[in-house]
Write an enzyme that holds these catalytic residues in place. Structure first.
Site: not given
Ligand code: MRU
Length: 350
Positions: A87, A194, A235, A245-246
């Protein structure tokens, strides 16, 4: 229970694709299986995939048939390449791989078995530090939460996104542990849900009051004055404070500014990437369109329909009130404050 851990000779992790319906663990015996688990989101969340990648490197060391240190280093470099490719956006993954590679390169004089053992210890240290760092961040951030606040949260940033405790959801947990009466509005977070599946599951366990809301309802509740604070994870944070971020975080940030609501990201220093000047340089993962068209096998529309599926977006730093880290809260100007916060961590280690 930890999201990911080392048991005997393998890695065990919660299968997050099955929650909230089933709490099951998967056991992984090779670094390739760990890379696959990261790619298919058995494990997800920046710190959790960082810790998983660390254990993946330990597995690579344990399963390597190398009989010389040079051959082991070559196997580790290959494992690092495969893990990093699983990823692209969360920098914690590359950070953990590079930390183990650096340890191996700095100990080329060691006996092979000693080197393997120290790589496993380092992976375990990454996981243990994560829990400790999250707890610290949680209590630093909880100072911003007032009794009676309603907080908007995006995606899942809890124990499941980390080794334990969580980042933004960790702040919520710490405020709850302090006895503050809070209510959390959880963006459901299309398309992987999520927020609805994982954050709600965690708040159920913790006994924190919450409502799942459609992502499209955040502005509605802000406009009505119901939301006092927005907390999200990250992230990757660039040197100027822009952060990935997401997907959907950017629109929450813009709406928060429009409505005069404080908006914070909560991120350990392992998520800060000072090598990138701005968020424009952060690689953004695009995932399979099937996640949009038929989430979790539910055929919303015919499978041949067209769709796009960016997994993350970048929020410009001007929307941020601050970045909550284990070394304190960075405030604008982020170029200065982030550098000081990262340096503070290095001084503590050194
Ligand atoms: O695609 P994901 O579920 O891995 O994305 C997660 C996020 O975007 C979280 O907000 C980020 O990793 C911070 S988690 C502590």
């Amino acid at each position: 229970m930890r999201t990911v851990e080392w048991i005997d000779n393998h890695v065990a992790m919660i299968d997050q694709r099955q929650l909230p319906w089933e709490l099951t663990m998967v056991n992984l015996y090779t670094y390739q299986e760990v890379a696959e688990a990261i790619a298919n989101m058995t494990v997800r969340g920046a710190p959790a995939i960082g810790a998983s990648a660390g254990f993946g490197m330990a597995l690579a060391a344990m399963t390597s048939s190398a009989t010389t240190v040079e051959a082991l280093l070559a196997d580790l470099r290959e494992a690092g390449r495969v893990l990093k490719a699983s990823r692209p956006t969360a920098v914690n993954l590359a950070w953990a791989v590079d930390r183990l590679l650096a340890l191996a390169h700095n100990n080329t004089g060691s006996h092979l078995d000693d080197l393997r053992a120290s790589l496993l210890r380092e992976a375990q240290r990454i996981a243990d530090e994560d829990v400790e760092i999250n707890r610290r961040m949680g209590y630093i951030g909880a100072e911003l939460v007032k009794d009676g606040d309603t907080i908007l949260h995006h995606c899942n940033t809890g124990a499941l996104a980390t080794v334990d405790f969580g980042t933004a959801l960790g702040v919520i947990r710490a405020a709850h542990e302090q006895g503050k009466r809070i209510h959390v509005l959880l963006d459901e977070t299309r398309p992987r849900l999520q927020g609805a599946r994982l954050s709600a599951w965690e708040l159920e366990q913790l006994g924190v009051s919450y409502d799942i809301i459609p992502d499209t309802a955040a502005g509605f509740y802000m406009q009505r004055g119901e939301i006092k604070l927005c907390l999200v994870g990250a992230d990757r944070v660039a040197a100027n404070g822009d952060f990935a971020n997401k997907i959907g975080t950017y629109q929450v940030a813009v709406l928060a500014k429009e409505n005069g609501i404080p908006f914070y990201t909560v991120a350990p220093t392992s998520t800060i990437d000072l090598s990138l000047a701005s968020g424009a340089e952060i690689p953004i993962e695009e995932r399979d369109k099937g996640e949009v068209l038929h989430p979790y096998g539910l055929a919303l529309v015919p499978a041949h329909y067209h769709a796009r599926n960016p997994a993350f977006d970048v929020t410009p730093h001007r929307y941020l009130s601050g970045i909550i880290t284990e070394n304190g809260i960075a405030r604008p100007d982020f170029v200065e404050s982030l550098r000081a916060i990262v340096m503070a961590g290095q001084t503590q280690v050194g």
